[in-house]
Design an enzyme around this catalytic site. Structure first.
Site, PDB file in Angstrom:
ATOM      1  N   GLU A 305       8.976 -24.507  57.414  1.00 48.85           N
ATOM      2  CA  GLU A 305       8.551 -23.309  56.676  1.00 48.85           C
ATOM      3  C   GLU A 305       9.698 -22.891  55.776  1.00 48.85           C
ATOM      4  O   GLU A 305      10.822 -22.724  56.243  1.00 48.85           O
ATOM      5  CB  GLU A 305       8.253 -22.165  57.656  1.00 48.85           C
ATOM      6  CG  GLU A 305       7.015 -22.379  58.488  1.00 48.85           C
ATOM      7  CD  GLU A 305       6.836 -21.248  59.518  1.00 48.85           C
ATOM      8  OE1 GLU A 305       7.161 -20.098  59.178  1.00 48.85           O
ATOM      9  OE2 GLU A 305       6.394 -21.550  60.637  1.00 48.85           O
ATOM     10  N   HIS A 312      13.854 -16.448  60.917  1.00 47.46           N
ATOM     11  CA  HIS A 312      13.263 -17.796  60.869  1.00 47.46           C
ATOM     12  C   HIS A 312      14.329 -18.885  60.773  1.00 47.46           C
ATOM     13  O   HIS A 312      15.276 -18.770  60.010  1.00 47.46           O
ATOM     14  CB  HIS A 312      12.310 -17.917  59.669  1.00 47.46           C
ATOM     15  CG  HIS A 312      11.004 -17.233  59.887  1.00 47.46           C
ATOM     16  ND1 HIS A 312      10.766 -15.942  59.478  1.00 47.46           N
ATOM     17  CD2 HIS A 312       9.856 -17.649  60.504  1.00 47.46           C
ATOM     18  CE1 HIS A 312       9.527 -15.591  59.823  1.00 47.46           C
ATOM     19  NE2 HIS A 312       8.961 -16.614  60.444  1.00 47.46           N
ATOM     20  N   GLU A 454       8.297 -10.094  67.439  1.00 46.61           N
ATOM     21  CA  GLU A 454       7.592 -11.045  68.305  1.00 46.61           C
ATOM     22  C   GLU A 454       8.554 -12.117  68.822  1.00 46.61           C
ATOM     23  O   GLU A 454       9.332 -12.675  68.071  1.00 46.61           O
ATOM     24  CB  GLU A 454       6.465 -11.687  67.490  1.00 46.61           C
ATOM     25  CG  GLU A 454       5.699 -12.753  68.229  1.00 46.61           C
ATOM     26  CD  GLU A 454       5.565 -14.034  67.411  1.00 46.61           C
ATOM     27  OE1 GLU A 454       5.829 -15.105  67.977  1.00 46.61           O
ATOM     28  OE2 GLU A 454       5.220 -13.944  66.223  1.00 46.61           O
ATOM     29  N   ARG A 505      15.839 -15.987  69.224  1.00 45.33           N
ATOM     30  CA  ARG A 505      15.296 -14.635  68.999  1.00 45.33           C
ATOM     31  C   ARG A 505      15.504 -13.743  70.212  1.00 45.33           C
ATOM     32  O   ARG A 505      15.848 -12.575  70.076  1.00 45.33           O
ATOM     33  CB  ARG A 505      13.797 -14.708  68.682  1.00 45.33           C
ATOM     34  CG  ARG A 505      13.520 -14.974  67.230  1.00 45.33           C
ATOM     35  CD  ARG A 505      12.056 -14.661  66.913  1.00 45.33           C
ATOM     36  NE  ARG A 505      11.675 -15.286  65.663  1.00 45.33           N
ATOM     37  CZ  ARG A 505      10.456 -15.231  65.145  1.00 45.33           C
ATOM     38  NH1 ARG A 505       9.493 -14.592  65.794  1.00 45.33           N
ATOM     39  NH2 ARG A 505      10.171 -15.811  63.997  1.00 45.33           N
TER      40      ARG A 505
END
Length: 531
Positions: A305, A312, A454, A505
């Site tokens: 991505e 990210h 998230e 994360r």
């Protein structure tokens, strides 16, 4: 101009030039005399030094360690230097963090991992003037062995982690010398950002840190971050093994995109192409179909991505769980949330030193969680957001700003940083997600959040080949490409659910940091492929 005038002018010029040359010669002669005098003085000093230096065997640069000998010498770790060791004579190996010469004394701060201690050399019976000078001239980041006496201090040494003791050095030997010019200064790299701006002192930007990661990882903050991250992995493994899970290893080179999507890295595979796995999901599910019941894996996950955000990465560490359940997928949610709670408790109880170290540079509120974990339905979350003035449809996916706002609303109302959002709209979830039996617009899927971001996406998976084929066709997925996946469920498959967690994360959000690159040891993103 007459011939005589020209001649006279020429003679004057010659005289001026010879005067200049004479002056230059005189200057050079003076310079040479001064140089000779200086060299003679240095030679005399050196001779005097060699004669007078009673401590010359107590310091120096060791030959390169090539495992020439086995020394029966115990080295004490910096973190173990406490008042209980007062008056003991010990050996320590550490890096020179800073050094400061002051008259006949030299103060060193020695560092090992996230711990620092002050060391003192003073001219006296055990240390000569030359030894103190040698210590003062050692380059920062050099690795040294020192023999010293541990002394209690009357006033706490605020600048070091070991505040109640200092070392009185009696021998000092260099094990590995650092180059004098460092790509970044460690004290700049641990300075809180605001503090640097206020006082006009340097801080180190992220690209400089990452370009020189081997130095940046030495900082007390980086040491603490990655020790705590290691703790997350260990607690994840220990908790799941205690719950009867089996750790599995899954392939990372696969023949078709794991999620049936386009965000995959293609690699050449002999005469054909293959892909880097976006998720171990297919293999976790195959293990459930093979009667392993409860499985987990820890390994790299690849996402092609082109996202240059704070959260990210193109390669991250996935902590993945899959589990067969008896009657309801909430059995799996309960198992995952309990695992997360055990991780949070373990970090709180075992890693206070690391949390405090990171907090010095990046202050944040302690992480809060509830037992049992708060679970909200998607509809409730949408209602909370609408009440706060957000305009959105009931079946619309959450945007990043709305996720963060929801996190703040949940914190205000329930006083927790960790919660589950259940029953997502079916339209925003992947094809293999089990629809809600009572409302076909929703699904048996869930996300978990830390500080409004998230960290896990999961669901009950469709375990029936017929329904899975229908859902894949609804999403316009080429059935040929996922044939092996669908075929896994043709020979009897238990109902099951699972999810994938991003290690970086979890570490970032637990510590209240603001960029996932701080918690990835050697991060990979669309713009970074080194070091």
């Amino acid at each position: 101009m007459t011939k005589e005038n020209v001649q006279g002018a020429g003679e004057e010029e010659q005289q001026a030039q010879s005067k200049k040359a004479l002056k230059k010669q005189q200057k050079e002669a003076e310079k040479a005399a001064k140089k000779a005098e200086k060299q003679a003085k240095l030679a005399a000093e050196q001779q005097e030094t060699d004669e007078d230096d009673f401590a010359k065997d107590r310091y120096g640069i060791c030959p390169m360690v090539q495992s020439q000998q086995k020394l029966d010498r115990a080295l004490v770790r910096v973190q173990d230097l406490t008042p209980e060791k007062a008056e003991q004579q010990i050996w320590v190996r550490a890096r020179i963090h800073t050094s400061r010469a002051k008259g006949k004394q030299c103060f060193l701060v020695l560092r090992h991992q996230q711990f620092t201690v002050q060391a003192l050399l003073a001219v006296g019976e055990r240390a000569s003037k030359q030894m103190v000078k040698f210590a003062a001239n050692l380059t920062k980041e050099s690795i040294i062995d020192v023999e010293a006496v541990v002394k209690k201090v009357e006033q706490k040494i605020e600048s070091c982690s070991q505040q109640d003791v200092e070392l009185h050095v009696e021998r000092i030997f260099v094990i590995s010398q650092s180059e004098a010019r460092l790509p970044l200064q460690l004290e700049d790299a641990v300075r809180p950002e605001g503090e640097g701006d206020e006082e006009g002192r340097a801080t180190v930007n992220q690209d400089t840190r990452l370009d020189n990661r081997v130095i940046d990882l030495r900082t007390t903050t980086s040491q603490a971050i990655f020790r705590l991250q290691s703790g997350v992995c260990q607690l994840f493994r220990d908790t799941l093994i205690n719950k009867g899970f089996v750790e599995i290893q899954t392939p990372k080179i696969i023949s078709a995109a794991s999620e049936g999507g386009a965000n995959v890295f293609t690699v050449s595979y002999f005469k054909t192409s293959a892909y880097l796995a976006q998720s171990p999901q297919l293999y976790k599910q195959m293990c459930i179909c093979a009667d392993f019941d409860k499985v987990f894996c820890v390994g790299p996950v690849f996402r092609a991505e082109d996202s240059n955000t704070h959260r990210h990465l193109t390669e991250f560490v996935g902590l993945d769980i899959e589990m067969a359940f008896n009657y309801h997928y909430h059995e799996v949610i309960d198992s995952i949330t309990d695992t997360m709670v055990q991780i949070f408790k373990g970090l709180r109880d075992r890693f206070q030193t690391e949390i405090q170290t990171v907090n010095k540079q990046y202050p944040s509120e302690p992480f809060k969680f509830l037992e049992p974990t708060l679970r909200l339905e998607y509809k409730e979350a949408v209602a909370m957001l609408k009440a706060a003035g957000v305009e959105m449809g009931d079946e619309e996916d959450l945007s990043t700003p709305n996720e963060k706002l929801l996190g703040r609303l949940v914190k205000e109302k329930y006083d927790t940083d960790f919660y589950v959002l259940d029953k997502y709209p079916l339209a925003v979830r992947p094809f293999y997600t089990m629809p809600d039996p009572n409302n076909p617009k929703y699904s048996n899927s869930y996300d978990m959040f830390m500080r409004g971001e998230e960290i896990l996406s999961g669901a009950q998976r469709i375990h029936d080949a017929q329904l899975l084929t229908e859902r894949a066709m609804h999403h316009s997925i080429d059935l040929e490409k996922i044939k092996a996946y669908i075929d896994s469920f043709r020979y009897g498959a238990p109902p099951h659910a699972g999810g994938g967690i991003g290690l970086e994360r979890v570490t970032m959000l637990y510590l209240g940091l603001h960029n996932v690159r701080q918690t990835s040891m050697f991060p990979r993103d669309p713009k970074r492929l080194t070091p």
